[in-house]
Scaffold this motif. Structure first.
Motif, PDB file in Angstrom:
ATOM      1  N   LYS A 325      12.754   1.213  30.206  1.00 55.29           N
ATOM      2  CA  LYS A 325      11.811   1.373  31.304  1.00 55.29           C
ATOM      3  C   LYS A 325      10.425   0.988  30.820  1.00 55.29           C
ATOM      4  CE  LYS A 325      10.140   5.255  32.508  1.00 55.29           C
ATOM      5  NZ  LYS A 325       9.906   6.616  33.020  1.00 55.29           N
ATOM      6  N   GLU A 326       9.484   0.924  31.759  1.00 53.96           N
ATOM      7  CA  GLU A 326       8.156   0.444  31.436  1.00 53.96           C
ATOM      8  C   GLU A 326       7.344   1.470  30.636  1.00 53.96           C
ATOM      9  OE1 GLU A 326       8.069   2.621  35.301  1.00 53.96           O
ATOM     10  OE2 GLU A 326       9.265   0.991  34.452  1.00 53.96           O
ATOM     11  N   ASN A 327       6.462   0.923  29.789  1.00 50.65           N
ATOM     12  CA  ASN A 327       5.435   1.691  29.082  1.00 50.65           C
ATOM     13  C   ASN A 327       5.983   2.839  28.253  1.00 50.65           C
ATOM     14  OD1 ASN A 327       3.551  -0.012  30.348  1.00 50.65           O
ATOM     15  ND2 ASN A 327       3.391   1.361  32.105  1.00 50.65           N
ATOM     16  N   CYS A 328       7.098   2.603  27.601  1.00 48.63           N
ATOM     17  CA  CYS A 328       7.627   3.552  26.624  1.00 48.63           C
ATOM     18  C   CYS A 328       8.433   2.758  25.598  1.00 48.63           C
ATOM     19  CB  CYS A 328       8.465   4.640  27.288  1.00 48.63           C
ATOM     20  SG  CYS A 328      10.192   4.218  27.551  1.00 48.63           S
ATOM     21  N   PRO A 329       8.551   3.273  24.370  1.00 53.59           N
ATOM     22  CA  PRO A 329       9.227   2.507  23.310  1.00 53.59           C
ATOM     23  C   PRO A 329      10.732   2.753  23.223  1.00 53.59           C
ATOM     24  CG  PRO A 329       8.161   4.432  22.369  1.00 53.59           C
ATOM     25  CD  PRO A 329       7.859   4.463  23.849  1.00 53.59           C
ATOM     26  N   ASP A 330      11.290   3.477  24.180  1.00 55.71           N
ATOM     27  CA  ASP A 330      12.677   3.922  24.117  1.00 55.71           C
ATOM     28  C   ASP A 330      13.642   2.790  24.488  1.00 55.71           C
ATOM     29  OD1 ASP A 330      15.007   5.350  24.077  1.00 55.71           O
ATOM     30  OD2 ASP A 330      14.320   6.957  25.395  1.00 55.71           O
ATOM     31  N   THR A 331      14.497   2.414  23.559  1.00 55.64           N
ATOM     32  CA  THR A 331      15.481   1.355  23.814  1.00 55.64           C
ATOM     33  C   THR A 331      16.899   1.901  23.946  1.00 55.64           C
ATOM     34  OG1 THR A 331      15.830   0.917  21.449  1.00 55.64           O
ATOM     35  CG2 THR A 331      14.094  -0.345  22.560  1.00 55.64           C
ATOM     36  N   VAL A 386      10.937  -5.983  32.179  1.00 52.01           N
ATOM     37  CA  VAL A 386      10.376  -4.631  32.154  1.00 52.01           C
ATOM     38  C   VAL A 386       8.911  -4.714  32.572  1.00 52.01           C
ATOM     39  CG1 VAL A 386      10.014  -2.542  30.783  1.00 52.01           C
ATOM     40  CG2 VAL A 386      11.919  -4.066  30.229  1.00 52.01           C
ATOM     41  N   GLY A 387       8.489  -3.800  33.409  1.00 56.31           N
ATOM     42  CA  GLY A 387       7.126  -3.855  33.934  1.00 56.31           C
ATOM     43  C   GLY A 387       6.091  -3.187  33.055  1.00 56.31           C
ATOM     44  N   HIS A 388       6.044  -3.542  31.765  1.00 58.89           N
ATOM     45  CA  HIS A 388       5.027  -2.989  30.875  1.00 58.89           C
ATOM     46  C   HIS A 388       3.626  -3.352  31.373  1.00 58.89           C
ATOM     47  CE1 HIS A 388       7.926  -1.593  28.050  1.00 58.89           C
ATOM     48  NE2 HIS A 388       8.234  -2.766  27.524  1.00 58.89           N
TER      49      HIS A 388
END
Length: 425
Positions: A325-331, A386-388
């Motif tokens: 998801k956007e704006n997080c480093p979780d893969t 992804v909408g970073h």
């Protein structure tokens, strides 16, 4: 039974769920934060949270919080909160090994009158049927006589700075009325918007697992609608905006469904359902559709390239974003990997660019080395996956500069107006 004034908390697992919990409680009372990952503990002791869910100031403000990898440091605690991951295996079955291991850890150190609360997502009945016997066996004590348990499901939304632990209503429950009251009172000390005390542990477990099952099914519906509208040559976003003018239309958008919750939790419920002899038709249909969206996206891109006369084999494809998801480093459970694998079957050369990820982790977990800089004028196709925030501040022309004179620009996340891209989901 103890009172809230007597509680000394031990939190087992310091990831996206456990650390914010430890920080919130650690501002008020003694908390031991335990994790088996020594690197993680070292970083936290240095004031660094690589998950970006807490800041250095947050960690400093938790004056009563200590971090450790030593099980012995948990022995003085009397209230344990288990916040370890509950993933699925390759066969889409619950993987309870982290939960079982954490239960063994707590069972080996807990004492008379202690309380163990589980926050990890499970199926209804798991806490009492699977975890409690481990606690009894390791401690040598009797459930609801010598110790008590509770269930208070996590509702963390990684990367969300508006809705966080303290301002999301918390479900609580306990194995006895007295334990339920104490657990609820304790959580009320850190949850500013209040708590909801469920009638039983099973009710709390079921409530958690259907929260994300409901979201999964709603996303599956709009994914199927997107497939239909694409075949009808109708812009899906335009349809959803029009339908959204009605007050009770739900604002879901199509996309890839990954992460540690929405793409995982339904399998816990379906596992339990099948174990009692009922095959869940609708839930699994939604899961099948969402799990195939990576293949669908790749196929759409390939068709778009062929229509433009772009040779597919050996083509260079840029994917902007790899986290779930956007704006997080979780893969974790990112479904971008499905797009990559499918494009590889067409012999495309795929580059991943994501400023949020740990490149070593992506390489280790997925066998992909993300690029650190994007070469202009190089790509035959570009996917905004992804909408970073780093991408949303760009214009469509900025994105197109990465492409060759002839390329396909696929805006998977509706980041840009329809006219600025070649394709949207």
């Amino acid at each position: 039974m103890m009172t809230t004034n007597d509680v000394k908390i031990g939190i087992i697992g310091l990831g996206y769920v456990g650390l914010p919990l430890a920080v919130a409680f650690g501002q008020r009372r003694s908390v031991v934060g335990f994790d088996i990952n020594s690197t993680r503990i070292g970083e936290l002791n240095d004031g660094v949270d690589v998950n970006l869910e807490t800041t250095q100031d947050d960690l400093k403000a938790a004056h009563h919080l200590v971090f450790t990898t030593s099980i012995d440091d948990l022995k003085d605690c009397n209230f344990y909160i288990i916040t370890v991951p509950t993933p699925i295996n390759e066969y889409k079955q619950p993987n309870l090994m982290p939960l079982m291991s954490a239960s063994e850890t707590v069972g080996g150190v807990m004492g008379q009158g202690d309380i163990v609360v589980y926050e990890s997502t499970v199926y209804p009945g798991c806490t009492e049927d699977e975890c409690v016997p481990i606690l009894e066996r390791l401690s040598g004590m009797t459930f609801n006589h010598d110790f008590y348990v509770g269930y208070s499901p996590e509702r963390i939304n990684p990367g969300d700075k508006k809705y966080c632990l303290t301002n999301i209503k918390k479900i609580t429950s306990g194995s006895t009325a007295e334990a339920a009251d104490l657990i609820d009172d304790l959580y009320q000390q850190i949850i500013t918007v209040g708590t909801y005390k469920a009638e039983s542990i099973k009710v709390a477990e079921a409530a958690k697992v259907i929260e994300n099952t409901q979201r999964d099914l709603n996303i599956a519906l709009v994914n199927e609608l997107a497939i239909i509208f694409n075949r009808l040559n109708i812009d899906t976003e335009a349809v959803l905006r029009a339908a959204g003018s009605k007050w009770n239309f739900l604002p879901f958008r199509p996309g890839l469904v990954g992460g540690h919750c929405i793409g995982v939790d339904p399998y816990y419920l379906t596992h339990k359902s099948k174990s009692i002899g009922y095959y869940p038709e609708i839930i699994l249909a939604g899961r099948r559709l969402n799990d195939k969206m990576g293949e669908y996206v790749s196929g759409q891109l390939i068709k778009g390239m062929i229509k433009k006369g772009i040779h597919v084999e050996g083509s260079n494809v840029l994917i902007l974003g790899f986290t779930f998801k956007e704006n997080c480093p979780d893969t974790r459970n990112t479904r971008i990997i499905d797009v990559v694998k499918e494009l590889n079957t067409y012999r495309c050369q795929v580059d991943i660019f994501d400023p949020w990820v740990d490149a070593d982790e992506v390489s280790r977990e997925h066998g992909i080395t993300p690029i650190t800089a994007i070469q202009a004028g190089y790509y035959d196709a570009i996917i905004v996956a992804v909408g970073h925030q780093q991408f949303t501040v760009m214009s469509g022309d900025d994105i197109r500069r990465f492409g060759k004179d002839k390329h396909v620009f696929y805006d998977l996340k509706y980041v840009f107006p329809a006219e600025q891209s070649d394709m949207r989901l």
